[in-house]
Design an enzyme around this catalytic site. Structure first.
Site, PDB file in Angstrom:
ATOM      1  N   SER A  21       0.810  -1.237   0.039  1.00 56.79           N
ATOM      2  CA  SER A  21       0.096  -0.125   0.171  1.00 56.79           C
ATOM      3  C   SER A  21       0.951   1.219   0.102  1.00 56.79           C
ATOM      4  CB  SER A  21      -0.896  -0.091   1.009  1.00 56.79           C
ATOM      5  OG  SER A  21      -0.229   0.020   2.340  1.00 56.79           O
ATOM      6  N   LYS A  80      15.731   2.039  15.686  1.00 55.24           N
ATOM      7  CA  LYS A  80      15.670   1.898  16.970  1.00 55.24           C
ATOM      8  C   LYS A  80      17.035   2.490  17.703  1.00 55.24           C
ATOM      9  CE  LYS A  80      12.752  -2.156  17.019  1.00 55.24           C
ATOM     10  NZ  LYS A  80      12.604  -3.514  17.483  1.00 55.24           N
ATOM     11  N   ASN A 101       3.498   3.171   6.866  1.00 53.01           N
ATOM     12  CA  ASN A 101       2.188   2.205   6.894  1.00 53.01           C
ATOM     13  C   ASN A 101       2.388   0.953   7.821  1.00 53.01           C
ATOM     14  OD1 ASN A 101       4.011   0.300   5.516  1.00 53.01           O
ATOM     15  ND2 ASN A 101       2.624  -0.267   3.945  1.00 53.01           N
ATOM     16  N   PHE A 102       2.990   1.528   8.881  1.00 56.63           N
ATOM     17  CA  PHE A 102       3.148   0.579  10.082  1.00 56.63           C
ATOM     18  C   PHE A 102       1.722   0.457  11.167  1.00 56.63           C
ATOM     19  CE2 PHE A 102       7.295   2.012   9.339  1.00 56.63           C
ATOM     20  CZ  PHE A 102       7.926   0.754   8.915  1.00 56.63           C
ATOM     21  N   ASP A 174      -4.822  -2.731  -0.923  1.00 58.23           N
ATOM     22  CA  ASP A 174      -3.660  -2.139  -1.070  1.00 58.23           C
ATOM     23  C   ASP A 174      -3.394  -1.039  -2.061  1.00 58.23           C
ATOM     24  OD1 ASP A 174      -2.177  -3.515   0.895  1.00 58.23           O
ATOM     25  OD2 ASP A 174      -2.212  -5.171  -0.201  1.00 58.23           O
TER      26      ASP A 174
END
Length: 395
Positions: A21, A80, A101-102, A174
């Site tokens: 997506s 991170k 898109n998480f 998507d």
């Protein structure tokens, strides 16, 4: 000042997204001229690189990944790691657009949500896709295409009445969601030219799929007694009356679109249709009409029926398979395919952007990047506080 050759030349997009997506939205922005840097994990990158949907791979990676990530650059960073995030912050300062898109909360934990990014660059246009929005009982579910089709109701619109739920054969959730995100991003970029401020553009895949079904939903909401039902035979559009659908012929299939039953009865020499020529019967007797045509049309080949219907401006077409389509002059004339050279000397043949501007097709220039392919060049730009934005370079 030099003039851009594409509308988004000089626009920098940071693509944090994975799978389909978000990357499809970033691909369209790249087609329109934007520079797209794909931000990937050092240990494997976008999971779509290894999403083998068939036995077809290109130079060791998923063909799907290559198709949807062409004309992008790849830069690796462990988001991170606070030190590596500083590289990302440097890119954000020069970026115009961010795409992610998480699942909800991921970018918050990485301190890369809209508020954090806006503090770095107030002009940023931040585009975010979720599966089901940020609230509600489904918010943490995986935003995967088939699951969205299942939950959105669309599986009851394809096929015929006794088929059960039918999934569409392409990842419609998507691709449609990505296309809508592009619309929102372009609108926000236009508004920024007037206000000087960026914006947060958000869309969920579920909302996109509901919008995709605005016709039946609107009818249902206005009249709960209406039944949005598929035809029992040769089902196609649930809201269209009469013959509408695909029918087997003696050598293939024919599509019948809009057409009066009285005209079809005459042109197809099908007297069994005569009792149904009153326009008021076109929907109420849809199943009977379709059943008659399903029995009648296999008596002749597709070309024969087309020769009867097309001269009378009855909307119809032969139903092509992929081999027939690719060999057809109608497809060849569109010039929809492009070939991009790969690093190891092979080529990827894929579709081009379907948009034309001032009669000019928008062609790609490079295949999808290898993981971290542009690491050194982009890192050098960061270290030297280089210009990421061609608009600044050309000013």
């Amino acid at each position: 000042m030099s003039f851009p050759s594409k509308p988004l030349d000089g626009c920098l997009v940071l693509d944090f997204s994975q799978y389909l997506s978000g990357p499809s939205a970033a691909l369209r922005l790249a087609d329109l001229g934007a520079r797209v840097i794909k931000i990937e994990r050092p240990d494997g990158g976008d999971d779509c690189r290894k999403l083998y949907l068939s036995d077809c791979t290109i130079e060791g990676e998923s063909t799907l990944f290559h198709a949807i990530n062409r004309d992008k650059e790849s830069f690796c960073a462990d988001l991170k790691d606070a030190a590596q995030r500083q590289n990302i912050h440097a890119l954000i300062r020069k970026a115009d657009v961010i795409i992610s898109n998480f699942r909800p909360g991921v970018m918050d934990r990485l301190e890369l949500n809209y508020d954090s990014v806006k503090a770095i660059n107030p002009r940023i246009v931040y585009g975010e896709i979720t599966g089901y929005g940020k609230e509600g009982p489904w918010k943490n579910r995986p935003g995967q295409d088939l699951l969205l089709q299942a939950l959105s109701g669309i599986t009851w619109l394809s096929g015929s009445a006794n088929d059960g739920p039918v999934a569409m054969g392409v990842p419609v959730a998507d691709i449609f969601t990505g296309a809508l995100l592009v619309q929102g991003i372009l609108a926000a970029l236009f508004a920024r030219e007037l206000s000087g401020e960026g914006a947060y553009v958000e869309i969920s895949m579920l909302e996109a799929m509901l919008d995709f079904q605005f016709e039946p939903l609107t009818i249902l909401l206005h009249d709960p007694r209406q039944k949005i039902e598929r035809a029992k035979v040769n089902g196609a559009h649930t809201l269209v009356a009469g013959a509408y659908g695909f029918y087997r012929t003696s050598d293939g299939y024919i599509a019948l679109s809009m057409g009066q039953i009285k005209d079809l009865a005459r042109l197809l020499d099908c007297p069994a249709l005569l009792p149904y020529t009153n326009p008021s019967m076109a929907y109420s007797e849809r199943d009977a009409i379709k059943a008659i045509l399903a029995d009648h049309l296999p008596t002749q080949p597709t070309a024969y029926w087309l020769s009867k219907l097309e001269p009378e401006d009855i909307w119809c077409a032969e139903v092509l398979n992929w081999d027939q389509l690719l060999d057809h002059q109608g497809f060849i004339q569109l010039d929809m395919l492009q070939s991009l050279p790969m690093q190891k000397g092979t080529e990827i043949i894929t579709s081009r952007c379907p948009i034309r501007i001032d009669d000019e097709r928008l062609w790609g220039s490079k295949p999808a990047p290898k993981l971290g392919q542009n690491q050194a060049a982009i890192q050098n730009e960061i270290n030297n506080n280089g210009a990421y934005n061609e608009r600044e370079q050309n000013a």
